[in-house]
Design a protein around this motif. Sequence first.
Motif, PDB file in Angstrom:
ATOM      1  N   LEU A  97       0.824  -1.207   0.000  1.00 28.04           N
ATOM      2  CA  LEU A  97       0.000   0.000   0.000  1.00 28.04           C
ATOM      3  C   LEU A  97       0.860   1.261   0.000  1.00 28.04           C
ATOM      4  O   LEU A  97       0.546   2.239  -0.687  1.00 28.04           O
ATOM      5  N   ILE A  98       1.957   1.231   0.737  1.00 25.79           N
ATOM      6  CA  ILE A  98       2.858   2.384   0.769  1.00 25.79           C
ATOM      7  C   ILE A  98       3.541   2.559  -0.586  1.00 25.79           C
ATOM      8  O   ILE A  98       3.584   3.662  -1.140  1.00 25.79           O
ATOM      9  N   GLU A  99       4.060   1.457  -1.141  1.00 21.79           N
ATOM     10  CA  GLU A  99       4.790   1.513  -2.414  1.00 21.79           C
ATOM     11  C   GLU A  99       3.909   1.991  -3.567  1.00 21.79           C
ATOM     12  O   GLU A  99       4.390   2.644  -4.492  1.00 21.79           O
ATOM     13  N   THR A 100       2.639   1.670  -3.521  1.00 17.61           N
ATOM     14  CA  THR A 100       1.735   2.068  -4.604  1.00 17.61           C
ATOM     15  C   THR A 100       1.079   3.423  -4.352  1.00 17.61           C
ATOM     16  O   THR A 100       0.301   3.890  -5.181  1.00 17.61           O
ATOM     17  N   GLY A 101       1.382   4.035  -3.220  1.00 16.95           N
ATOM     18  CA  GLY A 101       0.826   5.348  -2.918  1.00 16.95           C
ATOM     19  C   GLY A 101      -0.613   5.310  -2.424  1.00 16.95           C
ATOM     20  O   GLY A 101      -1.270   6.344  -2.336  1.00 16.95           O
ATOM     21  N   ARG A 102      -1.110   4.149  -2.107  1.00 18.37           N
ATOM     22  CA  ARG A 102      -2.499   4.038  -1.634  1.00 18.37           C
ATOM     23  C   ARG A 102      -2.642   4.283  -0.139  1.00 18.37           C
ATOM     24  O   ARG A 102      -3.748   4.453   0.351  1.00 18.37           O
ATOM     25  N   LEU A 103      -1.521   4.272   0.562  1.00 19.41           N
ATOM     26  CA  LEU A 103      -1.534   4.548   1.995  1.00 19.41           C
ATOM     27  C   LEU A 103      -0.846   5.883   2.208  1.00 19.41           C
ATOM     28  O   LEU A 103       0.330   6.047   1.903  1.00 19.41           O
ATOM     29  N   THR A 104      -1.614   6.845   2.720  1.00 16.53           N
ATOM     30  CA  THR A 104      -1.086   8.192   2.893  1.00 16.53           C
ATOM     31  C   THR A 104      -0.655   8.411   4.335  1.00 16.53           C
ATOM     32  O   THR A 104      -0.988   7.610   5.230  1.00 16.53           O
ATOM     33  N   LEU A 105       0.043   9.500   4.543  1.00 17.30           N
ATOM     34  CA  LEU A 105       0.466   9.868   5.891  1.00 17.30           C
ATOM     35  C   LEU A 105      -0.765  10.095   6.778  1.00 17.30           C
ATOM     36  O   LEU A 105      -0.768   9.710   7.947  1.00 17.30           O
ATOM     37  N   GLU A 106      -1.804  10.678   6.212  1.00 25.40           N
ATOM     38  CA  GLU A 106      -3.053  10.882   6.971  1.00 25.40           C
ATOM     39  C   GLU A 106      -3.652   9.537   7.384  1.00 25.40           C
ATOM     40  O   GLU A 106      -4.172   9.393   8.495  1.00 25.40           O
ATOM     41  N   ASP A 107      -3.594   8.545   6.491  1.00 23.95           N
ATOM     42  CA  ASP A 107      -4.078   7.199   6.834  1.00 23.95           C
ATOM     43  C   ASP A 107      -3.305   6.641   8.027  1.00 23.95           C
ATOM     44  O   ASP A 107      -3.886   6.024   8.927  1.00 23.95           O
ATOM     45  N   ILE A 108      -1.993   6.864   8.035  1.00 27.01           N
ATOM     46  CA  ILE A 108      -1.141   6.392   9.134  1.00 27.01           C
ATOM     47  C   ILE A 108      -1.532   7.076  10.435  1.00 27.01           C
ATOM     48  O   ILE A 108      -1.674   6.424  11.477  1.00 27.01           O
ATOM     49  N   HIS A 109      -1.741   8.393  10.383  1.00 29.17           N
ATOM     50  CA  HIS A 109      -2.148   9.130  11.588  1.00 29.17           C
ATOM     51  C   HIS A 109      -3.500   8.635  12.103  1.00 29.17           C
ATOM     52  O   HIS A 109      -3.691   8.492  13.316  1.00 29.17           O
ATOM     53  N   GLU A 110      -4.423   8.392  11.191  1.00 26.31           N
ATOM     54  CA  GLU A 110      -5.739   7.868  11.598  1.00 26.31           C
ATOM     55  C   GLU A 110      -5.598   6.492  12.236  1.00 26.31           C
ATOM     56  O   GLU A 110      -6.241   6.194  13.245  1.00 26.31           O
ATOM     57  N   ALA A 111      -4.738   5.651  11.677  1.00 26.56           N
ATOM     58  CA  ALA A 111      -4.499   4.320  12.243  1.00 26.56           C
ATOM     59  C   ALA A 111      -3.893   4.431  13.637  1.00 26.56           C
ATOM     60  O   ALA A 111      -4.271   3.687  14.554  1.00 26.56           O
ATOM     61  N   GLU A 112      -2.957   5.377  13.821  1.00 29.19           N
ATOM     62  CA  GLU A 112      -2.358   5.585  15.141  1.00 29.19           C
ATOM     63  C   GLU A 112      -3.421   5.997  16.163  1.00 29.19           C
ATOM     64  O   GLU A 112      -3.431   5.501  17.295  1.00 29.19           O
ATOM     65  N   ARG A 113      -4.306   6.917  15.761  1.00 29.46           N
ATOM     66  CA  ARG A 113      -5.389   7.341  16.667  1.00 29.46           C
ATOM     67  C   ARG A 113      -6.280   6.153  17.039  1.00 29.46           C
ATOM     68  O   ARG A 113      -6.652   5.984  18.201  1.00 29.46           O
TER      69      ARG A 113
END
Length: 133
Positions: free
Chosen positions: A100-116
């Motif tokens: 997902l990261i390599e294909t650009g489908r996972l964004t930094l915002e997605d990561i922050h939401e997952a952390e929350r």
Amino acid sequence: MPSTKLTNLELKIMEALWTRGACSVREIQEQFPEPGRPAYTTVQTTVYRLERKKAVRISKRISNANIFEAAISRGQAQSRLVDELLGLFGGGTKPVMAHLIETGRLTLEDIHEAERTLRNLAKATKTKGSRKE
């Protein structure tokens, strides 16, 4: 929730039911775009398969037509698909995340939401654990 996998056509039928609500087989069939629309009998057979899988149920009967509704939520179906996908990787999430990261489908915002979400889950688990003591 159904214990067996849902096919692509079954998922498209479920999407029609989640979007429109209760529908007849004809109404479900008409949700498909004209070019490539499956035959009425194909949709009918698939809907009855979904009923056997307990993914849809008859909500009412009008004359000789059954009206169907989703018996599982979109979230339940998505969870099932994600579990199946992870099962292909032995349950590990790292290969999926890397893709997902390599294909650009996972964004930094997605990561922050997952952390929350993880923090909230940890808090809820901690609160449950302290209540049991």
